[in-house]
Design a protein around this motif. Structure first.
Motif, PDB file in Angstrom:
ATOM      1  N   MET A   1       0.785  -1.082  -0.188  1.00  0.00           N
ATOM      2  CA  MET A   1      -0.050  -0.224   0.158  1.00  0.00           C
ATOM      3  C   MET A   1       0.839   1.301  -0.051  1.00  0.00           C
ATOM      4  O   MET A   1       2.127   1.198   0.436  1.00  0.00           O
ATOM      5  N   ASN A   2       0.320   2.370  -0.507  1.00  0.00           N
ATOM      6  CA  ASN A   2       1.201   3.646  -0.887  1.00  0.00           C
ATOM      7  C   ASN A   2       0.506   4.823  -0.302  1.00  0.00           C
ATOM      8  O   ASN A   2      -0.851   4.672   0.061  1.00  0.00           O
ATOM      9  N   THR A   3       0.870   5.925  -0.581  1.00  0.00           N
ATOM     10  CA  THR A   3       0.438   7.137  -0.089  1.00  0.00           C
ATOM     11  C   THR A   3      -0.970   7.402  -1.035  1.00  0.00           C
ATOM     12  O   THR A   3      -1.980   7.956  -0.526  1.00  0.00           O
ATOM     13  N   ASP A   4      -1.172   6.920  -2.328  1.00  0.00           N
ATOM     14  CA  ASP A   4      -2.153   7.079  -3.000  1.00  0.00           C
ATOM     15  C   ASP A   4      -3.609   6.062  -2.260  1.00  0.00           C
ATOM     16  O   ASP A   4      -4.649   6.788  -2.418  1.00  0.00           O
ATOM     17  N   PHE A   5      -3.035   5.152  -1.663  1.00  0.00           N
ATOM     18  CA  PHE A   5      -4.159   4.467  -1.181  1.00  0.00           C
ATOM     19  C   PHE A   5      -4.579   5.029   0.024  1.00  0.00           C
ATOM     20  O   PHE A   5      -5.816   5.176   0.393  1.00  0.00           O
ATOM     21  N   MET A   6      -4.108   5.729   0.699  1.00  0.00           N
ATOM     22  CA  MET A   6      -4.145   6.663   1.927  1.00  0.00           C
ATOM     23  C   MET A   6      -5.113   7.838   1.415  1.00  0.00           C
ATOM     24  O   MET A   6      -5.971   8.109   2.293  1.00  0.00           O
ATOM     25  N   ASP A   7      -4.857   8.202   0.345  1.00  0.00           N
ATOM     26  CA  ASP A   7      -5.563   9.422  -0.140  1.00  0.00           C
ATOM     27  C   ASP A   7      -6.900   8.874  -0.748  1.00  0.00           C
ATOM     28  O   ASP A   7      -8.087   9.579  -0.214  1.00  0.00           O
ATOM     29  N   ALA A   8      -6.903   7.652  -0.968  1.00  0.00           N
ATOM     30  CA  ALA A   8      -8.366   7.146  -1.404  1.00  0.00           C
ATOM     31  C   ALA A   8      -9.078   6.814   0.007  1.00  0.00           C
ATOM     32  O   ALA A   8     -10.150   6.823  -0.020  1.00  0.00           O
ATOM     33  N   LEU A   9      -8.428   6.343   0.945  1.00  0.00           N
ATOM     34  CA  LEU A   9      -9.390   6.235   2.237  1.00  0.00           C
ATOM     35  C   LEU A   9      -9.835   7.548   2.646  1.00  0.00           C
ATOM     36  O   LEU A   9     -10.990   7.776   3.165  1.00  0.00           O
ATOM     37  N   GLU A  10      -8.999   8.761   2.610  1.00  0.00           N
ATOM     38  CA  GLU A  10      -9.527  10.081   2.898  1.00  0.00           C
ATOM     39  C   GLU A  10     -10.957  10.329   2.142  1.00  0.00           C
ATOM     40  O   GLU A  10     -11.665  11.164   2.523  1.00  0.00           O
ATOM     41  N   GLN A  11     -10.750   9.943   0.880  1.00  0.00           N
ATOM     42  CA  GLN A  11     -11.523  10.413  -0.069  1.00  0.00           C
ATOM     43  C   GLN A  11     -13.282   9.555   0.349  1.00  0.00           C
ATOM     44  O   GLN A  11     -14.342  10.188   0.183  1.00  0.00           O
ATOM     45  N   ILE A  12     -13.086   8.396   0.909  1.00  0.00           N
ATOM     46  CA  ILE A  12     -14.066   7.636   1.208  1.00  0.00           C
ATOM     47  C   ILE A  12     -14.493   8.076   2.273  1.00  0.00           C
ATOM     48  O   ILE A  12     -15.783   7.804   2.484  1.00  0.00           O
ATOM     49  N   GLU A  13     -13.818   8.463   3.157  1.00  0.00           N
ATOM     50  CA  GLU A  13     -14.345   9.250   4.379  1.00  0.00           C
ATOM     51  C   GLU A  13     -15.118  10.279   4.217  1.00  0.00           C
ATOM     52  O   GLU A  13     -16.291  10.642   4.852  1.00  0.00           O
ATOM     53  N   ARG A  14     -14.747  11.176   3.211  1.00  0.00           N
ATOM     54  CA  ARG A  14     -15.612  12.450   2.689  1.00  0.00           C
ATOM     55  C   ARG A  14     -17.050  12.013   2.242  1.00  0.00           C
ATOM     56  O   ARG A  14     -17.886  12.671   2.425  1.00  0.00           O
ATOM     57  N   GLU A  15     -16.705  11.032   1.200  1.00  0.00           N
ATOM     58  CA  GLU A  15     -18.163  10.425   0.369  1.00  0.00           C
ATOM     59  C   GLU A  15     -18.781   9.616   1.153  1.00  0.00           C
ATOM     60  O   GLU A  15     -20.151   9.726   0.853  1.00  0.00           O
ATOM     61  N   LEU A  23     -11.288   2.498   9.058  1.00  0.00           N
ATOM     62  CA  LEU A  23     -10.999   1.595   7.973  1.00  0.00           C
ATOM     63  C   LEU A  23      -9.547   1.071   8.342  1.00  0.00           C
ATOM     64  O   LEU A  23      -9.238  -0.251   8.167  1.00  0.00           O
ATOM     65  N   ILE A  24      -8.748   1.895   8.716  1.00  0.00           N
ATOM     66  CA  ILE A  24      -7.322   1.374   8.820  1.00  0.00           C
ATOM     67  C   ILE A  24      -7.263   0.191   9.911  1.00  0.00           C
ATOM     68  O   ILE A  24      -6.544  -0.648  10.094  1.00  0.00           O
TER      69      ILE A  24
END
Length: 374
Positions: A1-15, A23-24
């Protein structure tokens, strides 16, 4: 996993409204099981996901002892001091044991966990949205039918309407719009399930609440409902304001309010009667449109003995006993109906001064129509 995956988790949190930390933590718990399953490990392990970089590391947790007997779970004090001189007997030492190809397993596991959590969160949101609408009316589109149910699309979910909850006088086709009453919302292994009904008395009650402003505002109260879906219903209404006629409010100007509800229920006839705390008056009103000569009540056994004019006996009883049956449901009293002759009295004369043939009122719908016209 990388920073892109963490950014995706933040987007899921918003949406989706699912906290990134939740999630983590779920991913970390799933990775522990994945590590033990894929590497046949019986160790106590902890998985750590870096909140910024997404880097995954696995740590074996071992108890510090003088003489280890199980190297998978214990470590000697000397070995622990080589990691950190501050360790003492009884402490827990953590040793990194991250496998070389663990990143692939971590990525697959994380994807599964996130997908599952998103699905669970969406189901939870749908359940919350509809459980608050239990005992309310919804409008949906019929999708299909099988031997047990109609399946109705409500937008976010497909609800089910059992065939025995559909009025005998109606049948739906694909893409038909239907207004139905939510009887139950429950959680199942396949997600929330919404049960609908077209025969429930609550449907009639909610329709009147929507159509009659006085009921919605609380000026007029709908006290009781008795329904034989698709054929005939009776409602008893009461006004908190003496200046407001409860029956007239429900009927509406030129009968428009009640007619709107009748149309929605595919022609189901509706009798609207005035509620009373006096059981004599209530029972007499409930037998509308029939006229009542007298009512004798036995409050202990909740039995009402009613005498009606001879020429109105059939009207009071109704077609196949329907009027009397609905009156009993509406009032909660057992009603025994007799004509004046059967009661040993003098028969009343019909309004045209001739005793009318009882069969003239065999069709109670005709009698109701005539009364409305008056």
């Amino acid at each position: 996993m990388n920073t892109d995956f963490m950014d995706a988790l933040e987007q899921i949190e918003r949406e989706k409204g699912i906290a990134k930390e939740i999630l983590i933590e779920a991913i970390e718990a799933a990775l522990i099981s994945g590590y033990k399953r894929n590497f046949n490990s019986a160790q106590n392990v902890r998985v750590d996901v870096n909140r910024h970089t997404g880097m995954v590391k696995v740590y074996a947790r071992k108890t510090v002892v003088e003489d280890p007997t199980d190297p998978r779970l214990e470590i000697s004090l000397d070995a622990a001091e080589q990691i950190d001189p501050g360790f003492e007997i009884g402490d827990i030492a953590e040793i990194e044991v991250t496998p070389r190809d663990f990143g692939r397993i971590a990525a697959q596991t994380a994807k599964q966990v996130v997908t599952q959590r998103i699905r669970e969160a969406e189901r939870g949101l749908i359940y919350s949205a509809f459980v608050d609408r239990e005992h309310d009316i919804v409008t949906g589109i019929v999708q299909r039918q099988d031997s047990r149910f109609y399946y109705v699309d409500l937008g976010k979910i497909e609800a089910v309407m059992p065939l025995n909850e559909v009025m005998p006088t109606e049948k739906f086709k694909h893409n038909d719009r239907v207004k139905a009453y939510i009887t139950k919302v429950e959680k199942t292994t396949k997600g929330p399930q919404v049960m609908l009904s077209r025969t429930h008395p609550g449907l009639l009650k909610r329709l009147f609440e929507l159509e009659v402003p006085e009921i919605y505002e609380g000026v007029v109260e709908l006290k009781s409902v008795a329904r034989e879906a698709g054929y005939r219903s009776k409602i008893a209404v009461y006004s908190r304001n003496e200046d407001v006629d409860p029956v007239g409010s429900c009927v509406g100007p030129r009968g428009m309010r009640v007619q709107t509800i009748v149309n929605e229920l595919k022609g189901e006839k509706i009798d609207i009667v005035k509620w009373s705390e006096d059981p004599v008056e209530l029972v007499a009103n409930s037998l509308s449109p029939s006229k009542v000569v007298s009512v004798d009540v036995d409050e202990e056994n909740k039995v009402a003995r009613v005498v009606v004019p001879d020429y109105q006996l059939s009207l009071a009883i109704g077609k196949e006993g329907q009027n009397a049956r609905l009156a009993a449901k509406l009032t909660g009293w057992k009603i025994d109906i007799k004509s004046e002759t059967q009661a040993g009295g003098t028969p009343s004369v019909a309004p045209d001064e001739e005793v009318m043939d009882e069969t003239a009122f065999e069709d109670t719908d005709l009698a109701v129509a005539e009364e409305v016209q008056e």
